[in-house]
Design an enzyme around this catalytic site. Sequence first.
Site, PDB file in Angstrom:
ATOM      1  N   GLY A 105       0.773  -1.124  -0.092  1.00 38.12           N
ATOM      2  CA  GLY A 105      -0.136  -0.071   0.081  1.00 38.12           C
ATOM      3  C   GLY A 105       0.907   1.386   0.046  1.00 38.12           C
ATOM      4  N   SER A 106       0.303   2.178   0.711  1.00 39.34           N
ATOM      5  CA  SER A 106       0.843   3.549   0.735  1.00 39.34           C
ATOM      6  C   SER A 106       2.480   3.712   1.122  1.00 39.34           C
ATOM      7  CB  SER A 106       0.214   4.609   1.225  1.00 39.34           C
ATOM      8  OG  SER A 106      -1.183   4.838   0.646  1.00 39.34           O
ATOM      9  N   THR A 107       3.119   2.810   1.942  1.00 38.59           N
ATOM     10  CA  THR A 107       4.469   2.703   2.328  1.00 38.59           C
ATOM     11  C   THR A 107       5.303   2.943   1.004  1.00 38.59           C
ATOM     12  OG1 THR A 107       4.578   0.343   2.342  1.00 38.59           O
ATOM     13  CG2 THR A 107       4.005   1.447   4.430  1.00 38.59           C
TER      14      THR A 107
END
Length: 554
Positions: free
Chosen positions: A291-293
């Site tokens: 995801g957004s990491t």
Amino acid sequence: MNLISFISWRFYLVIAIIIIATIGLMWRVFDLTILNQHFLRQQGDERILRLVKTPAFRGMIVDRNGSPLAVSTTVYSVWMNPQEFTPTKKDLISLQNLLKIQAKLISSLYQRNQAKKREFVYIKRSLSPDLAKQIKALHIPGIYLQQDYRRYYPEGEVVAQVVGFTNIDDQGQEGIELAYNLWLSGKSGKKWVIKDRLGRMISEIQTIHEQKPGNNLVLSVDRRLQYLAYRELLKGILENQASSGSAIILDVKTGEILAMVNQPSFNPNSRDVYNRNSFRNRAVTDIFEPGSTIKAFSVASALDSGHFHPDTVIDTYPGWLRVGRNVVMDEHNNGPLTVTQILQKSSNVGVTKIVLSLPPDHLWSVLHRVGFGEITGVGFPGEQGGVLVKHQPWGAFTLATLSWGYGISVTTLQLARAYAVIANGGLKLPVSLLRVEQPPAGEQVMDKKIAKQLVSLLESVVTKGGTGELASVPGYRVAGKTGTAKLVGQQGYQKHKYVSSFVGMAPASQPQLVVAVVIHDPQGKNYHGGQVSGPVFEKIMEGTLRMLDIPPDA
């Protein structure tokens, strides 16, 4: 005269028989003692002389400060010689009460192996010295004891999936015990001994070769930090009603893994009641979409291109963007955002616009250089390399989804190492589960200036208004990124099932530690990475900074 002659004849016949018998006996004695004496010696030796194995002591596994994580303790195995064991009912009952094995099973074991002419059969292994002493006191013919070693793990489930365990023969089966089995295992010795008919050793005759103890192994793990991470991860799993999770503490300057924990875990000293799924070290064996990491590296590719700067403005209005036949959406319409704010707000639209404006392979190159798509080389059994596909050609939506962490699969360890590259000024070090005496040289995979800019950008994530506000640590500057991704099932992405993560570093002025927290399938009221994993990160990072006496920088 005839009578006297008859008596004389019988007398001489008896004398002759006696003389012949005497000569025969004397010849036999001469034959056995002089000509064929090895026969008697062999028969005697077979009854009292035994070649026995002397077990070797397996090396200890200790943490970086010398605290034991795995030690070998003396245990005993009870065995029978079916050719000597003739059990009475009383004997069977006594063995049943001590060994907790039904008398009929012991009797069946005896009868089956007696028929096969076997002379060695284990009845039960890994008995305590006290129990072995009680069995010895029974003085049952044909029942013997053998000294062995068994592994004991003082830290129990806290370090179970890292250290692993051995089998009943003291051979590594999981974790470090398996990976370094040859190093830890010793070499058994052999010696000739004299035993009496009850199997008791009378004396040692000759040592064939001495046993050689195994080597000790010093891990990079700090058991204090391991317990801290385990406790906080478990608390986070329970509070969020999650199915599993992992957490890692990484030393930025050496690449050492200071803690690596997973949930659910197991007690290696008593593992019969656990599911085998609890045995695996999820931090290196389980892959997931981060995801957004990944957005930190999408922004890194933008800064590396020279076309973007932290204050470059990107218009994310109206909060969604059509890419081909698909739509990329933000949770809110954030309007115009700087690159810094795109990372702070975790804008899918903003990062998509940035990445689609760059050469298609640019983002893939950055991700590959920091270690995604390849194993870390930590040497842990079952480690996965993740998935990072280089498409030819790249579809616009495929590239867009990659920019916010879909279409790529990573392990928790890979994620921690990638952020350690940012924290260490773009220098990628090999990660290690063994204590490092001399830090390795490493490889420069990201421009030092860009890495420094990224740290500053990631600081905004944990400030007020950022998605990682709950991950802030009082007294310290923290930089990090939240991540939330849908879980994949057999029918595709599942509703209301997520992977929630937070990866960060501190102190941001001069990063020394990276902590990664990944929690799977939280079923509580929250599911975003900042809400689920952020508080766990905060507790782990705060405790670690305090234990290592790292001064505040805020």
